[in-house]
Each structure stands twice: as structure tokens, then as C-alpha cells.
Design an enzyme around this catalytic site. Structure first.
Site, PDB file in Angstrom:
ATOM      1  N   GLY B  16       0.802  -1.217   0.000  1.00 36.68           N
ATOM      2  CA  GLY B  16       0.000   0.000   0.000  1.00 36.68           C
ATOM      3  C   GLY B  16       0.835   1.267   0.000  1.00 36.68           C
ATOM      4  N   ALA B  19       3.739   3.147  -5.025  1.00 32.76           N
ATOM      5  CA  ALA B  19       3.618   2.338  -6.245  1.00 32.76           C
ATOM      6  C   ALA B  19       2.331   1.516  -6.212  1.00 32.76           C
ATOM      7  CB  ALA B  19       4.830   1.425  -6.399  1.00 32.76           C
ATOM      8  N   SER B  42      -0.642  -3.680   4.820  1.00 33.13           N
ATOM      9  CA  SER B  42      -0.620  -3.852   6.254  1.00 33.13           C
ATOM     10  C   SER B  42      -0.172  -2.563   6.904  1.00 33.13           C
ATOM     11  CB  SER B  42       0.343  -4.978   6.634  1.00 33.13           C
ATOM     12  OG  SER B  42       0.625  -4.894   8.015  1.00 33.13           O
ATOM     13  N   ALA B  53      10.190  14.637  -5.330  1.00 34.79           N
ATOM     14  CA  ALA B  53      10.271  15.439  -6.547  1.00 34.79           C
ATOM     15  C   ALA B  53       9.938  14.522  -7.717  1.00 34.79           C
ATOM     16  CB  ALA B  53      11.667  16.008  -6.700  1.00 34.79           C
ATOM     17  N   LYS B  81       7.850  22.597 -10.104  1.00 37.43           N
ATOM     18  CA  LYS B  81       9.281  22.308 -10.283  1.00 37.43           C
ATOM     19  C   LYS B  81       9.667  22.521 -11.739  1.00 37.43           C
ATOM     20  CE  LYS B  81      12.544  18.465 -10.273  1.00 37.43           C
ATOM     21  NZ  LYS B  81      12.697  17.002 -10.162  1.00 37.43           N
ATOM     22  N   THR B 347      13.513  10.029 -10.606  1.00 35.19           N
ATOM     23  CA  THR B 347      12.939   9.093 -11.567  1.00 35.19           C
ATOM     24  C   THR B 347      12.082   7.985 -10.950  1.00 35.19           C
ATOM     25  OG1 THR B 347      15.076   7.967 -11.506  1.00 35.19           O
ATOM     26  CG2 THR B 347      14.651   9.389 -13.380  1.00 35.19           C
TER      27      THR B 347
END
Lengths: 483, 508
Positions: B16, B19, B42, B53, B81, B347
Site C-alpha cells: 500500500g 507504487a 498492512s 520530486a 518544479k 525518476t
């Protein structure tokens, strides 16, 4: 501290066709202080780039940059415009489709919309609505190149140019000489190799020439690169081309590429005469070819495709048919030649050729070549073409691309490709492949599709109202030139 | 619209964090008819909350999901940004901004940087960044969204700097509202099919069995499914990217201004970030544990942070590298479970986003996975990782720093062949290896090369034909035009406040 490299002082270009002369113009314009000499050689009927009577939209931009304006092409070289290439029968009997140019070709923005309404391949009898604005205009015979900046749908249309090859070559030749290119006639007698590659070339007239850079545009004679011991070649397919006698000149916005049981049939609607070419399987007899052509062929040419692995070796660069001989489908040979010339102008070397620049050129040129071979293979992999050209088995990468397209509506990304994504979709559809609906487009609602359809109809109607009949506009344009 | 009666593919997302919720929300929103999405998380397991960023691509993700930008920014305390300010990388005392934008434009078919290099040689050029709209705006602390069309004000892009611990929950709320089923609890075992080896179900501590057709492993570095269960091989990149820890510590803003850019300052054993959010400044020291202890790093970030600390430094551990295959059997790794590249160029979220995008494009229908789609997915993910990896290594390798073990190592290490070839082409010919797929194009490479002091030996010969005074005058006009337009932009804080006010005025 970085310094500008010492510029090229002398470039020798070998070849006598349009590719050699355009290359000379490009290089002379890039390095005005450089002596650019074209050693004019005899061509071969299999030099398809050199005999090209039409290219793709990329060439418009290249021409413009090199000072070959559209006005001049129209006024002096029989220039005309093509909005679509109509494909007939590639997907099977009765199937047809049209490939348009540019990112606003209309088919793509919503594949779902396209599949339901426009672009998808259709079997015989089923009504097929135009899949793009370009096709609407081609069907109605209306078009005019819009001058100046605009944002309407018509301004986003792209088009390809046709020209009369002999007049076009003469025009280039005059322009080359005007800007100081020297043309030396007589062909090539000898290539001397030295430690750094080619040391000198001699003409049959006895002139011996040394240069910093040798550009081989000699077509399949490969007068220079063929003499290079390091040149490696890969082979392709075999085809026999039959040329019908030149027909009536015409003004049309479309050309046609049909697939017959004997092979493909190109009908190029040039102002200087309708050119009909049959690209027949190598085993087709002449009588069968004549039947397919519906006339006795005026000329016959057997070709065997091949391409050099590295077009830039040492101080020799091959461009055009000298780098790759391929069947002249979809105007790809000339497009490749123009894109390689453009790449050379981008990565223009200095007097001392850096091996890294050379390998970057070769890397990108190879991507271009691979892309062109993939496009050709895609034609041969079209549903009906698989039967006609049985034996020309498509490579795995092409099968995988077709699989992704037909199952998922995806176009695997390709670097240095001849066609934009939208044009690729148009090509797949025209060849009779039906686009799979991408997962993310499965849940679109019907109202959205209806709205897109209405929007398309509106812009089509507006375009038809806005644009004059193509012939009328061309006559005006020609008249304006003469006045 | 149900398609041909095919059942939906049951997707189970494990984890969770950022991603996990990005994946679940994306699939649920964009594939409502194809995917049935369950997420298992969990509360006992903390989330790393990578990446404060981002890159401009994140805007596409937010937009695609139909989320209003201002709402999103308010929820995550986001700022705008325009790029990253790199300090002390090439050598101590130097700095440059890597912008989301270009430098000048091509003239007569010759790239701008060639003209700049020629003027630089003649001592007539201003710093390269002066010819970039994004750099000039960043330096002036100003922000406005780029213009449409081809004007000067269209030559840049932007991303967000946001609170990653708020981004995950924001995506969770969005995912739950779009039909994601959430299961709370720990996974104790994984059931696999005896024949195919595919994962069949996750078994929870309380005995629940969660079945699925497709499992997305977002369990972070643990990589419970892809790594632990399937044993998918890990490719280690520590020898190229030695940083494997971060000591993070938020602090207060020191000034009224909020910078519309991230700052990355090279440190003796790595580098530290400063990411300005609306309400605080994010700080962190990314370091190599072979060269610095965790305690030393925590101390260093305490000393370096400019504002009042808002918490004690927290140490995050990571491993640079990736799984050889991100999609194996019926398991797909997204985020840290599939690989990690340090945050030097922001990235992390991008890589997760790209994996989600490719998964959507290649999504298996009716629960059946086609091997061709899996191969294609892995091919695409490889391209992304390799390109980002080379670009990151570049920042360390192009340096004259010899003031620490760490910098001596990265300066002298062998780099991947793919990067060595790119650097060679630049050094000898002033050219950038061109590609259109993946991340970081010409302008990015030029920014780092020039910014870190690596000028090539040669540039394009055609620049020598032009009168340098005319070229200098043209560049000066560009610089002034940029300055003039930037001066008319609102300052970043004012723009943020204006957007907040606009949002507040909207009916809820």
C-alpha cells in the site's frame, strides 16, 4: 576548450541521378567554401531512388531547406500533390483503404472511433466511410495548400509531392551549378585505395580527383563503396518490374497501389503522365504480367534487393540506391535517400572524420534502414500479400509488431522511422490489418464516440466548403507563375 | 460494457505504498471493464514514500485519471518544479540547473549548443543556462504554466514537488472511490500452481485467501512475490551507483520564497536534496554506506539543513539495480520490488508510472496472459532502466573532484559501454547520441556535460563560418527576450497562492 573542426575542403560525389545532385546541393549549401564536385556516372534502371517520381512529406521539408521551393517544383518539374495513397486488395478481394499523411490524418485520435466508423478494413460490399480528412478531400477532388500559419484541420494535413523525374533532375542540376557545384561528365574509371580509405578517383576523361569525403550516389553500380574491401552486404527479396507505357497526364490527389495475384500494381497520377508499374513475383511470366498490366510492358527490370551494413566506411558514404536497393513500394527508396542525406547534413563531418561521428551516423542510418525494411515487410505480410508473395516470410519483429497491432492496437516504438504513429496506423489499416482495441479504450462511452464522429463530419464539411477544386487551384497557381 | 462475456482479470496488488496505490488506482480507473482490483496492505509495514520530486510525466498520469491539478496539489502540499539545481558536482563551487526545457534553438541546421560552444571559445558567451527559459524562470523564483504553440514561453515543462507521504494516501482515496477493494493484514504465505509455477493466492495471517489471475508486487525492497517467491534474479548496479542509503530530515522554510526547483548538492560521500514543499523543506543525504556511516550521515544532514528541523533524521536503505525480469509468470513488479535507481534525477515515480502504463497497454484479458505481451513489457522496462541508469552515472563520473574516497571512486570507475560510447561521441565531436524513446534527450545531456565542466574537443565546423559578433548579438537578443518574459511572470509563491484561492472559490 572546444573548437570548430576544420571544414571539409573538397567533396567528391559520384553519381548522375537526382540523389547525387540533391546531395551536392545540400553539402554545398552547408559548407559554401568547400569545393563540391559531382562525377556524373550512368545510372541503372534499378536505381529506384534516382528514378523516383514522388516521395513522402519529409522531402518537402528537405527541399524547402535546400531552396527547392514548391513553386519551382510545380512550375518547372511538373509538380503535383498527393493526399493519399489508396491501397486496394491487400487485405483480400474487395478490401481497400487509404493512407494519409501527417499527425492529423484523422484516423488515429480515437482508434475506437476509427475502428467503428472510419479506418478499419472492410470486405467487399460493405460501405466504407472515409477514414481521414485527406480521403474526404481526395474523393471530392478538392485541395489547396494553405499559405501562412493556421490551426484549422486543413492546415494540419500533410501531403507528398510528385514530379517529372527528368525535369526535376534538370532543375536540380541547374540549381547545383548556380550555387557553384562542378559537374564533371564521363563516368568513373578507377578508385584508388589508400591507408585512410579511398585515396583518389579518376574519371574516364583522365581527371584524377582527391577529396576529404567521397559520397557514393552512383546507384547500384556502387562505383566507390563497392570497391571498398570493408563493405558488407545483406540480401533481400527478388522482384521483376514491368513498366506500362506512360499514360495521360493528370491532376489527382491520390495514387493507387493495388495487389493482384501477380504482384503489386502502382498507378502514379503524374501531371506528365500516368505511370503504371507492376512489381511481379520473380516467377511470373511476361504474358501474365502483360495481362495484369493490361498492356504490353514498355520496359522490364529484374531486381535483387540488397543493402550495405554500414553506409559510411572510412571516408566513403553511400546514399540512395548505392546504400540500399529495394523494391520501390510506398516511395520508400527515395524517402530513405532523403533522410540519409538529412542525417549527413546534421552530423556533417569536418576534414578529419571522427570515427565516433561516423558510428553515430551508421547507428542511425541502420535504424532508418531497418525501419524501411520493416515497412516493406509489412506490405508483404498483408493478408493477401502472404499468398501473393509466399516465400517472402516476414521477419519475427514484423510478426510481433502485427500481433501487437491487431491484438492490442499498439505500435511498438521505433526510432528513425519513416512514418509517424498516425501514419503507421493508416498504413496498417490500408493493408487490411484491423486494429485491436487497446485495453484503455475499451471502456469509452458511446456518446464520446458520437461526439468525435460529429466533430469529424463538421470539419470535413467545413474543409469541403473552404477548399477549391484541386485542378482549378493548380491552374491558377500555374497561371500566376507565368503571369 | 462487458466484452464478449469474458470475465474480468482479477488483479491483486500487494503493498500500500506509492507504487501500490498508483497501480491500483490506475488500473481501476482506466480498465473498469477489464480489471477487478484488490489491494493488500498492512498498517504495520511502513512505507518508504519515495520521491518527493517528480518529472513532468506525472502530470500526464494525474490528468489521465481525471484529477484536477489544484486539488491534487493542495492534497499533497505540492509546489511547481522547473528543474534541478546541481551544486558542487563537476567541482566544488560550481552549479547549474538541469531544466525541464531546451537551450536556444537550432540555427541553419546546426544545434544551438554548437553555436554556444563556438562563442564560448571566443569568450563571448554568457552561461548556457541564460539561454534557457526554464533556467531563467527558476533562478528568478518565478512560475507560470508554459504557453501553447511555438513561442519562447512554450519551451519548457514542469513537474511537482510534493509530500510523498501524502501522495500515497491521496491515490488510496482515489483508488477506493474507483472500486479498488482493500484488504488489511499481513501475508504469511504465497500459494503457487504446481504445474505452471504461477502465483494462485496470497494467504493472510487471519487465514483469508486472496486469489488472483495477476499479481502486482509493490512490496518494496522485500519483493515478496517477484524476489522471494519466484526468485527472479537481481542485477546489482552498486558498482556504478554506490549510494545505497538516505538520511532524510524535513525542516522549516528559511525564507518567504519557495523555489520552483529542487536542489541537489554534492557531498563528500554522495549528495543531499532540498525539496521545497508548500509547508516545509524536504532534506536528505543520499550516501554510500561504504564511505560513510549512518550516524555520520544523520549528523551531516542536521548540520546542512538550513531551517528548523521538524523531525529526527530517518535512514532509508536501498539497493541500486533491478530484477532481470519485471514480469515473470503472472507477477509484475512495480516500484522498488522491481528495481531502484537513486533519486538524483527524481525518476522513482516515473519508473513506477511507466510500468503501470505498459501494464495497461499490455493488460491480459479474461485472466489469460500471453507470453508475447510479457516479453514486450520486459523489453520496454529494460529500455527505461538502462537509459536512466546511464544518465545518473554521468552525474558522478563527469567530475574533477578528488576530495574524498567516494568521488575518487566514481570519477575513476569503469562505466557501462553504452555510456562510454555516448561520452566519447560528446568529447570528440560535441554530439549527443540521439534517441526518442525513454527519458532524457539532448538538452538534458548537454546541461549535465556543460554544467559539470566537460566541454568537447570539437563542435560543428559550420559555426566557424558565421561572423561571431552577429552570432553573439543574436544570442544576446534571445537572452534579453527570455529575461523580459520571465520578469513578467508571477513569483512562484504568488502563483501558488493564486491557484489556492481559485480552488477555494470553486464550489465543492
Amino acid at each position: 576548450m572546444s573548437a570548430a573542426g576544420e571544414p571539409l575542403r573538397r567533396i567528391a560525389i559520384v553519381g548522375g541521378g537526382q540523389v547525387a545532385i540533391l546531395t551536392a546541393i545540400g553539402l554545398k549549401r552547408a559548407v559554401p567554401g568547400c569545393e563540391v564536385v559531382v562525377l556524373v556516372t550512368q545510372g541503372d534502371p534499378r536505381d529506384f531512388a534516382d528514378h523516383a517520381a514522388s516521395a513522402l512529406p519529409f522531402s518537402n521539408r528537405l527541399h524547402h531547406r535546400l531552396g527547392i521551393t514548391e513553386d519551382v517544383l510545380i512550375g518547372q518539374a511538373g509538380g503535383s500533390h498527393r493526399l493519399i495513397l489508396r491501397y486496394i486488395g491487400w487485405g483480400g478481394a474487395g478490401q481497400h483503404g487509404a493512407m494519409a499523411y501527417g499527425s492529423a490524418s484523422g484516423v488515429p485520435q480515437q482508434a475506437r472511433f476509427a475502428a467503428q466508423w472510419g479506418g478499419g478494413s472492410r470486405s467487399a460490399g460493405a460501405a466504407r466511410a472515409p477514414g481521414s480528412l485527406a480521403e474526404v478531400l481526395a474523393n471530392a477532388g478538392r485541395f489547396a495548400v494553405h499559405q501562412g500559419e493556421g490551426t484549422g484541420p486543413v492546415d494540419k494535413l500533410d501531403y507528398a509531392m510528385r514530379w517529372d523525374p527528368a525535369a526535376y533532375r534538370a532543375l536540380l542540376s541547374a540549381e547545383a551549378q548556380r550555387i557553384g557545384v562542378r559537374l564533371v561528365s564521363g563516368g568513373i574509371a578507377r578508385v584508388e585505395m589508400g591507408a585512410g580509405g579511398v585515396a583518389a578517383i579518376s574519371s574516364t576523361q583522365g581527371e584524377r580527383m582527391t577529396a576529404d569525403l567521397y559520397v557514393d550516389c552512383s546507384g547500384i553500380a556502387r562505383s566507390v563503396i563497392g570497391a571498398h574491401p570493408e563493405a558488407e552486404w545483406r540480401e533481400g527479396t527478388e522482384r521483376t518490374l514491368y513498366y506500362a507505357p506512360l499514360g495521360q497526364g493528370m491532376l489527382a490527389l491520390e495514387d493507387r497501389l493495388s495487389l493482384l495475384p501477380e504482384g503489386w500494381l502502382l498507378e502514379l497520377a503524374s501531371r506528365s503522365g500516368l505511370q503504371t508499374i507492376l512489381g511481379a513475383r520473380a516467377d511470373i511470366h511476361e504474358e501474365a504480367a502483360a495481362r495484369a498490366l493490361q498492356t504490353q510492358p514498355a520496359a522490364k527490370v529484374a531486381l535483387h534487393e540488397d543493402a550495405v551494413r554500414e553506409p559510411w566506411i572510412g571516408n566513403v558514404i553511400a546514399i540512395g540506391d548505392a546504400a540500399a536497393c529495394m523494391e520501390p513500394l510506398a516511395f520508400l527508396p527515395i524517402d530513405l535517400a532523403h533522410r540519409m542525406l538529412d542525417l549527413l547534413l546534421e552530423l556533417l563531418p569536418g576534414r578529419i572524420i571522427d570515427p565516433r561521428e561516423r558510428s553515430e551516423f551508421n547507428r542511425r542510418a541502420r535504424l532508418m534502414l531497418d525501419g524501411v525494411h520493416e515497412s516493406l515487410a509489412l506490405h508483404r505480410a498483408a493478408p493477401f500479400a502472404r499468398q501473393v508473395f509466399a516465400g517472402d516470410d516476414p521477419p519475427d519483429a514484423v510478426l510481433s509488431a502485427i500481433d501487437q497491432y491487431t491484438r492490442r492496437g499498439r505500435l511498438p516504438f521505433r526510432e528513425e522511422y519513416a512514418f509517424e504513429a498516425e501514419e503507421r496506423i493508416g498504413l496498417y489499416e490500408a493493408l487490411g490489418f484491423t486494429r485491436g482495441i487497446p485495453p484503455q479504450e475499451r471502456s469509452g462511452d458511446a456518446r464520446h464516440v458520437a461526439a468525435l464522429q460529429a466533430e469529424f463530419e463538421r470539419s470535413a464539411k467545413a474543409a469541403l466548403a473552404q477548399l477549391p477544386p484541386y485542378g482549378q487551384w493548380m491552374m491558377q497557381r500555374l497561371g500566376a507563375r507565368q503571369a | 460494457m462487458q466484452r464478449e462475456g469474458k470475465p474480468k482479470t482479477r488483479v491483486v496488488v500487494l503493498g500500500g505504498g506509492t507504487a501500490g496505490w498508483m497501480t491500483a488506482a490506475g488500473l481501476a480507473k482506466l480498465l473498469p471493464d477489464l480489471a477487478e482490483v484488490t489491494l493488500v496492505e498492512s498498517e504495520d509495514i511502513g512505507i518508504v514514500g519515495v520521491g518527493e520530486a517528480t518529472l513532468p510525466h506525472i502530470r500526464g498520469f494525474v490528468e489521465r485519471l481525471g484529477i484536477d491539478e489544484a486539488t491534487f496539489m493542495r492534497a499533497t502540499h505540492a509546489t511547481y518544479k522547473l528543474g534541478i539545481d546541481f551544486r558542487d558536482f563537476g567541482s566544488i563551487g560550481t552549479s547549474y540547473i538541469h531544466p525541464f526545457g531546451s537551450f536556444g534553438e537550432e540555427v541553419a541546421g546546426v544545434g544551438f549548443h554548437h553555436w554556444w560552444l563556438e562563442l564560448e571559445r571566443q569568450g563571448m558567451a554568457a552561461p548556457l543556462g541564460d539561454y534557457s527559459f526554464a533556467v531563467a524562470a527558476a533562478k528568478a523564483n518565478r512560475f507560470a504554466p508554459p504557453a501553447e504553440g511555438t513561442s519562447l514561453a512554450s519551451t519548457y515543462g514542469y513537474a511537482y514537488q510534493f509530500d510523498a507521504t501524502l501522495f500515497g494516501p491521496f491515490m488510496r482515496e482515489f483508488g477506493l472511490a474507483n472500486g479498488v477493494t482493500r484488504h488489511e493484514g499481513r501475508v504469511t504465505s504465497v500459494e503457487r500452481d504446481g504445474d505452471s509455477g504461477d502465483v494462485r493466492a496470497l494467504v493472510m495471517e487471519d487465514g483469508r485467501r486472496i486469489e488472483g489471475d495477476l499479481f502486482v508486487d509493490c512490496s518494496g525492497f522485500r519483493s515478496l512475490l517477484l524476489g522471494e517467491t519466484l526468485g527472479e534474479e537481481w542485477e546489482d548496479w552498486t558498482h556504478w551507483l554506490p549510494c545505497d542509503r538516505a538520511a532524510a530530515m524535513p525542516c522549516t522554510h528559511e525564507t518567504e520564497d519557495i523555489r520552483p526547483y529542487t536542489t541537489a548538492t554534492a557531498m563528500p560521500a554522495g549528495w543531499r536534496w532540498q525539496i521545497p514543499l508548500q509547508h516545509r523543506m524536504g532534506n536528505g543525504y543520499v550516501f554510500s554506506s561504504a564511505h560513510l556511516s549512518e550516524d555520520e550521515a544523520c549528523e551531516a544532514i542536521r548540520v546542512a539543513a538550513e531551517g528548523e528541523p521538524l523531525a529526527d533524521p530517518r535512514v532509508l536503505r536501498f539497493r541500486p539495480g533491478r530484477r532481470k525480469h519485471s514480469w515473470s509468470h503472472n507477477v509484475i513488479g512495480v516500484g522498488l520490488a522491481s528495481g531502484f535507481l537513486e533519486p538524483l534525477e527524481s525518476t522513482s515515480i516515473y519508473l513506477a508510472q511507466m510500468a503501470i502504463t505498459y501494464l495497461i497497454e499490455l493488460f491480459p484479458e479474461g485472466g489469460a496472459i500471453d507470453g508475447r505481451d510479457r516479453d514486450e513489457f520486459n523489453r520496454l522496462v529494460d529500455i527505461e532502466y538502462d537509459r536512466v541508469r546511464d544518465f545518473l552515472i554521468l552525474h558522478y563520473h563527469v567530475t574533477t573532484r578528488d576530495d574524498s574516497e567516494f568521488w575518487n571512486h566514481v570519477r575513476t570507475m569503469a562505466v557501462p559501454d553504452s555510456l562510454a560510447a555516448k561520452m566519447d561521441l560528446w568529447r570528440k565531436a560535441g554530439r549527443i547520441e540521439k534517441y526518442a524513446d525513454g527519458l532524457f534527450y539532448d538538452a538534458s545531456w548537454i546541461a549535465v556535460y556543460v554544467g559539470q565542466g566537460l566541454l568537447p574537443d570539437k563542435h560543428d565546423t559550420r559555426t566557424a563560418f558565421a561572423d561571431p559578433h552577429r552570432v553573439a548579438a543574436a544570442l544576446e537578443r534571445l537572452r534579453q527576450e527570455i529575461d523580459g518574459e520571465v520578469a513578467r511572470m508571477p513569483v512562484h509563491v504568488a502563483y501558488l497562492k493564486r491557484e489556492a484561492a481559485r480552488l477555494a472559490a470553486q464550489p465543492a
